[in-house]
Design an enzyme around this catalytic site. Sequence first.
Site, PDB file in Angstrom:
ATOM      1  N   ASP A   9       0.873  -1.159   0.000  1.00 58.11           N
ATOM      2  CA  ASP A   9       0.000   0.000   0.000  1.00 58.11           C
ATOM      3  C   ASP A   9       0.925   1.229   0.000  1.00 58.11           C
ATOM      4  O   ASP A   9       2.111   1.118   0.355  1.00 58.11           O
ATOM      5  CB  ASP A   9      -0.872  -0.031   1.260  1.00 58.11           C
ATOM      6  CG  ASP A   9      -1.722   1.209   1.402  1.00 58.11           C
ATOM      7  OD1 ASP A   9      -2.350   1.618   0.413  1.00 58.11           O
ATOM      8  OD2 ASP A   9      -1.732   1.792   2.507  1.00 58.11           O
ATOM      9  N   LEU A  10       0.418   2.372  -0.396  1.00 56.39           N
ATOM     10  CA  LEU A  10       1.284   3.566  -0.454  1.00 56.39           C
ATOM     11  C   LEU A  10       1.114   4.465   0.777  1.00 56.39           C
ATOM     12  O   LEU A  10       2.030   4.619   1.585  1.00 56.39           O
ATOM     13  CB  LEU A  10       0.970   4.354  -1.736  1.00 56.39           C
ATOM     14  CG  LEU A  10       1.742   5.663  -1.916  1.00 56.39           C
ATOM     15  CD1 LEU A  10       3.237   5.414  -2.083  1.00 56.39           C
ATOM     16  CD2 LEU A  10       1.205   6.410  -3.149  1.00 56.39           C
ATOM     17  N   ASP A  11      -0.087   5.038   0.888  1.00 57.05           N
ATOM     18  CA  ASP A  11      -0.328   6.024   1.944  1.00 57.05           C
ATOM     19  C   ASP A  11      -0.332   5.359   3.312  1.00 57.05           C
ATOM     20  O   ASP A  11      -1.120   4.457   3.563  1.00 57.05           O
ATOM     21  CB  ASP A  11      -1.685   6.716   1.706  1.00 57.05           C
ATOM     22  CG  ASP A  11      -1.694   7.488   0.395  1.00 57.05           C
ATOM     23  OD1 ASP A  11      -0.660   8.086   0.067  1.00 57.05           O
ATOM     24  OD2 ASP A  11      -2.733   7.494  -0.287  1.00 57.05           O
ATOM     25  N   THR A  17       0.852  10.536   3.477  1.00 59.08           N
ATOM     26  CA  THR A  17       0.128  11.614   2.790  1.00 59.08           C
ATOM     27  C   THR A  17      -1.181  11.940   3.498  1.00 59.08           C
ATOM     28  O   THR A  17      -1.862  12.891   3.105  1.00 59.08           O
ATOM     29  CB  THR A  17      -0.185  11.232   1.334  1.00 59.08           C
ATOM     30  OG1 THR A  17      -0.665   9.900   1.341  1.00 59.08           O
ATOM     31  CG2 THR A  17       1.048  11.329   0.459  1.00 59.08           C
ATOM     32  N   LYS A  45      -8.829   6.922   5.802  1.00 55.90           N
ATOM     33  CA  LYS A  45      -7.596   6.208   5.421  1.00 55.90           C
ATOM     34  C   LYS A  45      -7.936   4.952   4.611  1.00 55.90           C
ATOM     35  O   LYS A  45      -8.767   4.147   5.029  1.00 55.90           O
ATOM     36  CB  LYS A  45      -6.784   5.833   6.664  1.00 55.90           C
ATOM     37  CG  LYS A  45      -6.075   7.038   7.236  1.00 55.90           C
ATOM     38  CD  LYS A  45      -5.059   6.673   8.299  1.00 55.90           C
ATOM     39  CE  LYS A  45      -4.341   7.923   8.770  1.00 55.90           C
ATOM     40  NZ  LYS A  45      -3.528   7.691   9.963  1.00 55.90           N
ATOM     41  N   GLY A  46      -7.296   4.819   3.468  1.00 57.36           N
ATOM     42  CA  GLY A  46      -7.506   3.643   2.626  1.00 57.36           C
ATOM     43  C   GLY A  46      -8.788   3.686   1.808  1.00 57.36           C
ATOM     44  O   GLY A  46      -9.061   2.793   1.017  1.00 57.36           O
ATOM     45  N   ARG A  49     -11.342   8.334  -3.088  1.00 56.78           N
ATOM     46  CA  ARG A  49     -11.620   9.777  -3.057  1.00 56.78           C
ATOM     47  C   ARG A  49     -13.130  10.058  -2.996  1.00 56.78           C
ATOM     48  O   ARG A  49     -13.593  10.867  -2.192  1.00 56.78           O
ATOM     49  CB  ARG A  49     -11.015  10.440  -4.287  1.00 56.78           C
ATOM     50  CG  ARG A  49     -10.932  11.942  -4.174  1.00 56.78           C
ATOM     51  CD  ARG A  49     -10.383  12.542  -5.454  1.00 56.78           C
ATOM     52  NE  ARG A  49      -9.113  11.956  -5.868  1.00 56.78           N
ATOM     53  CZ  ARG A  49      -8.527  12.193  -7.042  1.00 56.78           C
ATOM     54  NH1 ARG A  49      -9.096  13.007  -7.912  1.00 56.78           N
ATOM     55  NH2 ARG A  49      -7.379  11.627  -7.346  1.00 56.78           N
ATOM     56  N   SER A 114      -2.460   0.528  -4.439  1.00 53.81           N
ATOM     57  CA  SER A 114      -3.000   1.680  -3.704  1.00 53.81           C
ATOM     58  C   SER A 114      -4.316   2.160  -4.299  1.00 53.81           C
ATOM     59  O   SER A 114      -4.523   2.074  -5.506  1.00 53.81           O
ATOM     60  CB  SER A 114      -1.978   2.834  -3.771  1.00 53.81           C
ATOM     61  OG  SER A 114      -2.565   4.050  -3.391  1.00 53.81           O
ATOM     62  N   ALA A 115      -5.173   2.715  -3.437  1.00 57.39           N
ATOM     63  CA  ALA A 115      -6.444   3.284  -3.908  1.00 57.39           C
ATOM     64  C   ALA A 115      -6.251   4.665  -4.524  1.00 57.39           C
ATOM     65  O   ALA A 115      -7.164   5.201  -5.156  1.00 57.39           O
ATOM     66  CB  ALA A 115      -7.409   3.393  -2.720  1.00 57.39           C
ATOM     67  N   SER A 116      -5.070   5.228  -4.362  1.00 59.23           N
ATOM     68  CA  SER A 116      -4.863   6.617  -4.798  1.00 59.23           C
ATOM     69  C   SER A 116      -4.695   6.740  -6.311  1.00 59.23           C
ATOM     70  O   SER A 116      -3.976   5.969  -6.930  1.00 59.23           O
ATOM     71  CB  SER A 116      -3.619   7.192  -4.122  1.00 59.23           C
ATOM     72  OG  SER A 116      -3.322   8.454  -4.687  1.00 59.23           O
ATOM     73  N   ASN A 118      -3.322   9.310  -7.417  1.00 59.22           N
ATOM     74  CA  ASN A 118      -2.102  10.121  -7.502  1.00 59.22           C
ATOM     75  C   ASN A 118      -0.847   9.312  -7.171  1.00 59.22           C
ATOM     76  O   ASN A 118       0.230   9.890  -6.976  1.00 59.22           O
ATOM     77  CB  ASN A 118      -2.199  11.301  -6.535  1.00 59.22           C
ATOM     78  CG  ASN A 118      -3.346  12.242  -6.882  1.00 59.22           C
ATOM     79  OD1 ASN A 118      -3.432  12.733  -8.007  1.00 59.22           O
ATOM     80  ND2 ASN A 118      -4.252  12.469  -5.946  1.00 59.22           N
ATOM     81  N   LYS A 145     -10.906  -1.195  -1.822  1.00 55.40           N
ATOM     82  CA  LYS A 145     -10.669  -2.068  -0.676  1.00 55.40           C
ATOM     83  C   LYS A 145     -11.841  -1.861   0.296  1.00 55.40           C
ATOM     84  O   LYS A 145     -12.274  -0.729   0.446  1.00 55.40           O
ATOM     85  CB  LYS A 145      -9.359  -1.702   0.029  1.00 55.40           C
ATOM     86  CG  LYS A 145      -8.117  -1.826  -0.844  1.00 55.40           C
ATOM     87  CD  LYS A 145      -6.910  -1.175  -0.164  1.00 55.40           C
ATOM     88  CE  LYS A 145      -5.723  -1.059  -1.100  1.00 55.40           C
ATOM     89  NZ  LYS A 145      -4.589  -0.301  -0.555  1.00 55.40           N
ATOM     90  N   GLU A 169       0.074  -3.185   4.656  1.00 54.74           N
ATOM     91  CA  GLU A 169      -1.084  -2.287   4.712  1.00 54.74           C
ATOM     92  C   GLU A 169      -1.209  -1.584   6.052  1.00 54.74           C
ATOM     93  O   GLU A 169      -0.861  -2.166   7.074  1.00 54.74           O
ATOM     94  CB  GLU A 169      -2.368  -3.125   4.547  1.00 54.74           C
ATOM     95  CG  GLU A 169      -3.075  -3.020   3.239  1.00 54.74           C
ATOM     96  CD  GLU A 169      -3.666  -1.656   2.927  1.00 54.74           C
ATOM     97  OE1 GLU A 169      -3.768  -0.797   3.820  1.00 54.74           O
ATOM     98  OE2 GLU A 169      -4.022  -1.440   1.763  1.00 54.74           O
ATOM     99  N   ASP A 170      -1.720  -0.346   6.030  1.00 57.87           N
ATOM    100  CA  ASP A 170      -1.974   0.358   7.294  1.00 57.87           C
ATOM    101  C   ASP A 170      -3.463   0.536   7.555  1.00 57.87           C
ATOM    102  O   ASP A 170      -3.833   1.109   8.583  1.00 57.87           O
ATOM    103  CB  ASP A 170      -1.302   1.741   7.292  1.00 57.87           C
ATOM    104  CG  ASP A 170      -2.015   2.702   6.371  1.00 57.87           C
ATOM    105  OD1 ASP A 170      -2.372   2.284   5.247  1.00 57.87           O
ATOM    106  OD2 ASP A 170      -2.239   3.858   6.774  1.00 57.87           O
TER     107      ASP A 170
HETATM  108  C1  G6P Z   1      -5.395   6.177  -0.248  1.00 59.18           C
HETATM  109  C2  G6P Z   1      -5.559   6.996   1.010  1.00 59.18           C
HETATM  110  C3  G6P Z   1      -6.965   7.558   1.098  1.00 59.18           C
HETATM  111  C4  G6P Z   1      -7.303   8.314  -0.175  1.00 59.18           C
HETATM  112  C5  G6P Z   1      -7.187   7.397  -1.371  1.00 59.18           C
HETATM  113  C6  G6P Z   1      -7.484   8.101  -2.687  1.00 59.18           C
HETATM  114  O1  G6P Z   1      -6.045   4.978  -0.103  1.00 59.18           O
HETATM  115  O2  G6P Z   1      -5.290   6.218   2.148  1.00 59.18           O
HETATM  116  O3  G6P Z   1      -7.048   8.405   2.219  1.00 59.18           O
HETATM  117  O4  G6P Z   1      -8.615   8.816  -0.095  1.00 59.18           O
HETATM  118  O5  G6P Z   1      -5.871   6.865  -1.414  1.00 59.18           O
HETATM  119  O6  G6P Z   1      -6.471   9.024  -2.949  1.00 59.18           O
HETATM  120  P1  G6P Z   1      -6.453  10.045  -4.162  1.00 59.18           P
HETATM  121  O7  G6P Z   1      -5.019  10.450  -4.271  1.00 59.18           O
HETATM  122  O8  G6P Z   1      -6.919   9.293  -5.386  1.00 59.18           O
HETATM  123  O9  G6P Z   1      -7.377  11.159  -3.828  1.00 59.18           O
HETATM  124 MG    MG Z   2      -2.851   3.190   3.419  1.00 58.58          MG
END
Ligand code: G6P
Ligand code: MG
Length: 220
Positions: A9-11, A17, A45-46, A49, A114-116, A118, A145, A169-170
């Site tokens: 996982d990233l964040d 972040t 968290k996790g 968006r 990661s769910a991000s 970014n 997730k 994972e966190d």
């Molecule tokens: C991660 C973070 C979440 C965040 C998600 C989407 O999973 O833990 O807090 O909402 O990514 O991130 P994004 O960069 O796409 O807004």
């Molecule tokens: Mg995380």
Amino acid sequence: MSKIGVIFDLDGVIVDTAKYHYLAWKSLADHLGFEFTEAHNELLKGVSRVRSLEILLDIGNVQLSEQRKQEILISKNEEYLGYIMKMNADEILPGAEKLLNTLDDLGINYVLGSASKNAELILKQVGLYHRFYGIVDGNAVSKAKPDPEVFLIGAKKLNMPPKSCIVFEDAIAGIEAANIVNMTSVGIGDKDILIEADFNFNSLTEIPEDFFSRFLSEKN
Ligand code: G6P
Ligand code: MG
């Protein structure tokens, strides 16, 4: 080829972040006229968006049109990106680079899960992008997730069956996602929260030197 693969996982695992998400969501809540605390931020968290916005609006008991929500998602991300663009290698969490070095030495491939949306940009900012064998991020998945989709795509990239993958994972949702498909789950953070994880560490610095080699010999 190694018998195991790793998915990070990233964040909250590689970088922190959450503090930037918090600042961007908080200024939105300020604008909408309600309080958004760091404790509230824990709930995001996790979480994707879009789902984060739904949770935030529930906290403020605010109803908005679909169009307004779309506008808000864009402006929240713009503010968040302002923070991300200032990130550098100093923000890599303790123990992360050492762990990647260990994996490189052992010839174990690792991907990001990661769910991000970014994730790629963040990894480039901190100089780790080139090290990953593959990236699975919020742009590649349709289900968040605890759905295991992100990790299953990661396993495919690693060319490994799910049971041979170790997930770091966190977030509770991420541990659940890994467990559903019989991956080995490693919880980074509070053990009492990440109670379902197969292994728990407060941070990556606590992972024993022989963690993976022990794992490899167990698989023999
Ligand atoms: C991660 C973070 C979440 C965040 C998600 C989407 O999973 O833990 O807090 O909402 O990514 O991130 P994004 O960069 O796409 O807004
Ligand atoms: Mg995380």
